[in-house]
Design a protein around this motif. Sequence first.
Motif, mmCIF file in Angstrom:
data_model
loop_
_atom_site.group_PDB
_atom_site.id
_atom_site.type_symbol
_atom_site.label_atom_id
_atom_site.label_comp_id
_atom_site.label_asym_id
_atom_site.label_seq_id
_atom_site.Cartn_x
_atom_site.Cartn_y
_atom_site.Cartn_z
ATOM 1 N N MET A 123 0.811 -1.218 0.000
ATOM 2 C CA MET A 123 0.000 0.000 0.000
ATOM 3 C C MET A 123 0.847 1.271 0.000
ATOM 4 S SD MET A 123 -0.155 -1.852 3.041
ATOM 5 C CE MET A 123 -1.828 -2.366 3.350
ATOM 6 N N TYR A 124 2.118 1.145 0.370
ATOM 7 C CA TYR A 124 3.011 2.301 0.393
ATOM 8 C C TYR A 124 3.892 2.386 -0.850
ATOM 9 C CZ TYR A 124 1.570 2.231 5.255
ATOM 10 O OH TYR A 124 0.818 2.225 6.410
ATOM 11 N N VAL A 125 3.688 1.479 -1.800
ATOM 12 C CA VAL A 125 4.495 1.437 -3.011
ATOM 13 C C VAL A 125 3.594 1.763 -4.201
ATOM 14 C CG1 VAL A 125 5.980 0.001 -4.459
ATOM 15 C CG2 VAL A 125 5.996 -0.300 -1.971
ATOM 16 N N GLU A 126 3.877 2.852 -4.880
ATOM 17 C CA GLU A 126 3.003 3.280 -5.972
ATOM 18 C C GLU A 126 3.037 2.301 -7.138
ATOM 19 O OE1 GLU A 126 0.028 5.230 -7.610
ATOM 20 O OE2 GLU A 126 0.868 5.708 -5.641
ATOM 21 N N ASP A 127 4.204 1.778 -7.459
ATOM 22 C CA ASP A 127 4.334 0.780 -8.531
ATOM 23 C C ASP A 127 4.844 -0.516 -7.915
ATOM 24 O OD1 ASP A 127 4.696 -0.731 -10.764
ATOM 25 O OD2 ASP A 127 6.333 0.464 -11.599
ATOM 26 N N PRO A 128 3.959 -1.466 -7.635
ATOM 27 C CA PRO A 128 4.384 -2.678 -6.920
ATOM 28 C C PRO A 128 5.071 -3.716 -7.792
ATOM 29 C CG PRO A 128 2.051 -2.789 -7.375
ATOM 30 C CD PRO A 128 2.506 -1.442 -7.858
ATOM 31 N N ASP A 129 5.039 -3.569 -9.108
ATOM 32 C CA ASP A 129 5.552 -4.625 -9.980
ATOM 33 C C ASP A 129 7.027 -4.961 -9.743
ATOM 34 O OD1 ASP A 129 3.073 -4.972 -11.069
ATOM 35 O OD2 ASP A 129 3.471 -3.869 -12.913
ATOM 36 N N PRO A 130 7.934 -3.976 -9.688
ATOM 37 C CA PRO A 130 9.342 -4.331 -9.440
ATOM 38 C C PRO A 130 9.550 -5.021 -8.095
ATOM 39 C CG PRO A 130 9.170 -2.094 -10.312
ATOM 40 C CD PRO A 130 7.779 -2.534 -9.960
ATOM 41 N N LEU A 131 8.841 -4.560 -7.068
ATOM 42 C CA LEU A 131 8.958 -5.187 -5.754
ATOM 43 C C LEU A 131 8.500 -6.634 -5.812
ATOM 44 C CD1 LEU A 131 9.376 -5.230 -2.685
ATOM 45 C CD2 LEU A 131 7.105 -4.200 -2.442
ATOM 46 N N LEU A 132 7.338 -6.883 -6.411
ATOM 47 C CA LEU A 132 6.810 -8.246 -6.479
ATOM 48 C C LEU A 132 7.729 -9.160 -7.285
ATOM 49 C CD1 LEU A 132 3.019 -7.487 -7.041
ATOM 50 C CD2 LEU A 132 4.063 -8.474 -4.993
ATOM 51 N N ALA A 133 8.251 -8.666 -8.383
ATOM 52 C CA ALA A 133 9.153 -9.480 -9.195
ATOM 53 C C ALA A 133 10.406 -9.844 -8.406
ATOM 54 C CB ALA A 133 9.522 -8.734 -10.479
ATOM 55 N N GLY A 134 10.923 -8.890 -7.638
ATOM 56 C CA GLY A 134 12.098 -9.162 -6.807
ATOM 57 C C GLY A 134 11.813 -10.184 -5.732
ATOM 58 N N LEU A 135 10.634 -10.118 -5.131
ATOM 59 C CA LEU A 135 10.263 -11.091 -4.102
ATOM 60 C C LEU A 135 10.165 -12.491 -4.691
ATOM 61 C CD1 LEU A 135 7.479 -9.132 -2.177
ATOM 62 C CD2 LEU A 135 9.915 -9.286 -1.627
ATOM 63 N N ALA A 136 9.567 -12.607 -5.867
ATOM 64 C CA ALA A 136 9.427 -13.915 -6.506
ATOM 65 C C ALA A 136 10.791 -14.520 -6.831
ATOM 66 C CB ALA A 136 8.590 -13.796 -7.775
ATOM 67 N N ARG A 137 11.747 -13.681 -7.222
ATOM 68 C CA ARG A 137 13.089 -14.193 -7.530
ATOM 69 C C ARG A 137 13.787 -14.752 -6.294
ATOM 70 N NH1 ARG A 137 13.240 -9.760 -11.199
ATOM 71 N NH2 ARG A 137 14.175 -8.400 -9.620
ATOM 72 N N MET A 138 13.405 -14.285 -5.130
ATOM 73 C CA MET A 138 14.029 -14.770 -3.907
ATOM 74 C C MET A 138 13.571 -16.172 -3.535
ATOM 75 S SD MET A 138 16.118 -12.457 -2.944
ATOM 76 C CE MET A 138 16.396 -12.181 -4.698
ATOM 77 N N LEU A 139 12.478 -16.641 -4.117
ATOM 78 C CA LEU A 139 11.897 -17.925 -3.736
ATOM 79 C C LEU A 139 12.567 -19.092 -4.431
ATOM 80 C CD1 LEU A 139 8.070 -17.132 -3.770
ATOM 81 C CD2 LEU A 139 9.398 -17.855 -1.780
ATOM 82 N N ALA A 140 12.829 -20.137 -3.666
ATOM 83 C CA ALA A 140 13.237 -21.406 -4.252
ATOM 84 C C ALA A 140 12.029 -22.044 -4.935
ATOM 85 C CB ALA A 140 13.774 -22.328 -3.157
ATOM 86 N N PRO A 141 12.247 -22.963 -5.890
ATOM 87 C CA PRO A 141 11.113 -23.649 -6.516
ATOM 88 C C PRO A 141 10.193 -24.270 -5.470
ATOM 89 C CG PRO A 141 13.134 -24.134 -7.702
ATOM 90 C CD PRO A 141 13.538 -23.377 -6.470
ATOM 91 N N GLY A 142 8.903 -24.039 -5.626
ATOM 92 C CA GLY A 142 7.924 -24.530 -4.659
ATOM 93 C C GLY A 142 7.765 -23.658 -3.444
ATOM 94 N N GLY A 143 8.513 -22.528 -3.402
ATOM 95 C CA GLY A 143 8.459 -21.638 -2.253
ATOM 96 C C GLY A 143 7.159 -20.862 -2.179
ATOM 97 N N LEU A 144 6.873 -20.360 -0.986
ATOM 98 C CA LEU A 144 5.602 -19.692 -0.686
ATOM 99 C C LEU A 144 5.800 -18.191 -0.558
ATOM 100 C CD1 LEU A 144 2.572 -19.931 0.253
ATOM 101 C CD2 LEU A 144 3.467 -20.100 2.588
ATOM 102 N N LEU A 145 5.017 -17.425 -1.295
ATOM 103 C CA LEU A 145 4.999 -15.969 -1.197
ATOM 104 C C LEU A 145 3.717 -15.549 -0.493
ATOM 105 C CD1 LEU A 145 6.061 -13.127 -1.891
ATOM 106 C CD2 LEU A 145 4.905 -13.332 -4.109
ATOM 107 N N SER A 146 3.850 -14.838 0.628
ATOM 108 C CA SER A 146 2.703 -14.413 1.441
ATOM 109 C C SER A 146 2.599 -12.895 1.407
ATOM 110 C CB SER A 146 2.877 -14.915 2.879
ATOM 111 O OG SER A 146 1.859 -14.416 3.733
#
Length: 233
Positions: A99-122
């Motif tokens: 809610m504090y990020v005007e453009d969430p796409d770069p943040l979300l993409a970065g979070l997904a890259r941190m996940l191992a295969p099968g990892g959970l994003l909450s």
Amino acid sequence: MARQLDEQIAGRFAVGRRLRVLDVGMGRGTQALRLARAGHQVTGVERDTTMIATAREALAGQPEGIRERMRIIEGDGRDTGVHFLPGSFDVVLCHGVLMYVEDPDPLLAGLARMLAPGGLLSLVVRNGDALALRPGLRGDWAGAQAAFDTTHYRDRLGHDVRADRLSTLTARLAGIGAPLHTWYGVRIFTDTAADGTTPPDDLDALLAAEERAGRTDPYRAVAALLHLCGVRG
């Protein structure tokens, strides 16, 4: 929300497995510390120095074993690639940040890259499909009318922030390789309660009602917050 998260972790990972957890925008460290107590290796990222000080104070009061399982990094959640290698975590939390990020796409993409295969994003986000409910329940009819046509709002601290619609986030999660697995509502019956309100005597009954509503249609769709769980393919 903690119960919902525990349900997803229990359903995805073997019992007793020590998970690598990243909490981006950890705030006071409530969830990070809770997961460290459960035996997981937790890294918290936060940029607010006051929040960091509070989290470090809370961590300092824990037994040595818990202190060793949790580390705190001062930084911006959009810079995860600076600190960590891709696929470094089994679980990534980002609660109350979008809610504090005007453009969430770069943040979300970065979070997904941190996940191992099968990892959970909450993710926990403000529900853009229910912004009219809070002013409407308070009798603020002009505010309710205005909220129908926007995803921006003013939070309780007076900040001008934004909300996310479920359909939009579903598409975004699919696009970053962590498609939506399930979602819940959070704060359905209690959203209009004042901050700092003393917990009621029947708190367990209240939580049970909130938990059931958070997984039940049509109630979850009008929750103040959405808890989305994506899984890295």
